[in-house]
Design an enzyme around this catalytic site. Structure first.
Site, short mmCIF file in Angstrom:
data_model
loop_
_atom_site.label_atom_id
_atom_site.label_comp_id
_atom_site.label_asym_id
_atom_site.label_seq_id
_atom_site.Cartn_x
_atom_site.Cartn_y
_atom_site.Cartn_z
N ASP A 87 40.09 42.22 30.68
CA ASP A 87 41.14 42.36 29.68
C ASP A 87 40.75 41.66 28.39
OD1 ASP A 87 42.71 43.57 31.66
OD2 ASP A 87 43.56 41.65 32.29
N TYR A 111 36.82 35.36 40.44
CA TYR A 111 37.45 34.99 39.18
C TYR A 111 37.92 33.54 39.27
CZ TYR A 111 37.65 39.78 37.40
OH TYR A 111 37.33 41.02 36.92
#
Length: 264
Positions: free
Chosen positions: A55, A115
Site C-alpha cells: 500500500d 510483515y
C-alpha cells in the site's frame, strides 16, 4: 524469441510513494523501477512483475521483482546491480539479482512473507519517526494486545480483515506467526524510549489485512473491543467489521522467501 528471467531483491522506504502498483500520474515503486530499467536497458524489450502489492507509504526490507528480458541477456549481473543502484532513487535499493528459469513464478512460488508493524505510545514521537513508526497517543494495554495477537495464528476466516474484496477472494488464510514484542531491532537517536513490533507471517495476505489486524489490536488495547470480538471475527461466515485500519507508515515487508523447488 529467446527470453531471460531474473529475480531482483529490493528494499524501499515507501513514505513518499503511492504504493507498489503503477497508477496514472502518481509516483509508485513499480513505476520508478521500470523507469530506471528503461533508462539502463534502452531499446531492449522487458517487463517486470512484483511479488507483493504494498500500500501507499508501506516500506520493505525484502521485496522482489521479476525481470523478463527478450533476446539480450544481462552479461554481468554484478555490474548490472551496481548500475541499477546508481540510477534508482535514494529511497529504493536493489540488494541482489539472480537468473531464474522460465518455470519460476514470483507470485505462486512465494514460500512465506513476514510483515512487521512498528509502533509506540502514548507520547507523540519525534517527527523523524513518522516515515516508519506509527504513533498512538493514548494508553494501550500491551499485555492484552499480546493475547489478541496470538488469536490470529492458524487457519481462519479473515473476511473481517480485508478491504474491497473481489467475488473470487478466498477469505480462508493461514497465519503462521502473529506476536507482539518489544522493539529491540530498530534503533535511532530520535526513537522513543519504548516501542513495539507486531510480527505477522504467512503465505499470502489480502488488501489491508495486516493493518486491519493491527487496528483490531489497537482497539483491544484501548478497551473498545474484547478478546471475544477477535475470536468471533475469525469464525467462518463472520461479518463483523473492524472499524479501524492502522496507519500504513508503521508497516513494512520484512522478509520474503521463495520455494525454488517448485520451478525445478
Amino acid at each position: 524469441m529467446k527470453r531471460y528471467y531474473y529475480l531482483i531483491g529490493i528494499q524501499f522506504l515507501g513514505f513518499r510513494y503511492h504504493g507498489w502498483q503503477k497508477q496514472p500520474k502518481l509516483k509508485t515503486i513499480h513505476e520508478r523501477i521500470d523507469k530506471t530499467l528503461k533508462f539502463i536497458l534502452g531499446d531492449v524489450k522487458f517487463k517486470t512483475l512484483g511479488a507483493s502489492r504494498t500500500d501507499a507509504m508501506v516500506s520493505a526490507l525484502e521485496a522482489g521483482v521479476e525481470l523478463f528480458i527478450d533476446e539480450t541477456p544481462i552479461e554481468n549481473t554484478e555490474d548490472f546491480l551496481k548500475l541499477l543502484n546508481v540510477n534508482l532513487p535514494s529511497d529504493i535499493k536493489a540488494i541482489s539479482i539472480a537468473q531464474v528459469n522460465k518455470k519460476f513464478n514470483i507470485i505462486q512460488d512465494v514460500d512465506f512473507k513476514e510483515y512487521r508493524y512498528l509502533f509506540s505510545f502514548p507520547s507523540k514521537n519525534h517527527p523523524f519517526c513518522s516515515a516508519f513508526m506509527a504513533n498512538f497517543q493514548s494508553p494501550l494495554d500491551i499485555e492484552i494486545m499480546k493475547e489478541g495477537a496470538r488469536l490470529f495464528e492458524g487457519r481462519h476466516y479473515f473476511r473481517s480483515y480485508c478491504a474491497r474484496p473481489s467475488e473470487q477472494t478466498d477469505f480462508e488464510r493461514e497465519v503462521f506467526l502473529c506476536e507482539l514484542i518489544p522493539n529491540t531491532e530498530f534503533t535511532a537517536s530520535f526513537f522513543p524510549e519504548k516501542s513495539y513490533i507486531l510480527k505477522v507471517s504467512g503465505k499470502g495476505f489480502m488488501r489491508y489485512q495486516v493493518r486491519l489486524m493491527m487496528g483490531a489490536l489497537v482497539l483491544l488495547g484501548k478497551g473498545e473491543i474484547d478478546l471475544d470480538f477477535i475470536k468471533n471475527s475469525l469464525k467462518p461466515g463472520s461479518e463483523q467489521l473492524v472499524r479501524y485500519i492502522a496507519p500504513a507508515s508503521g508497516l513494512h515487508l520484512h522478509k520474503l522467501s521463495f520455494d525454488f523447488q517448485k520451478s525445478k
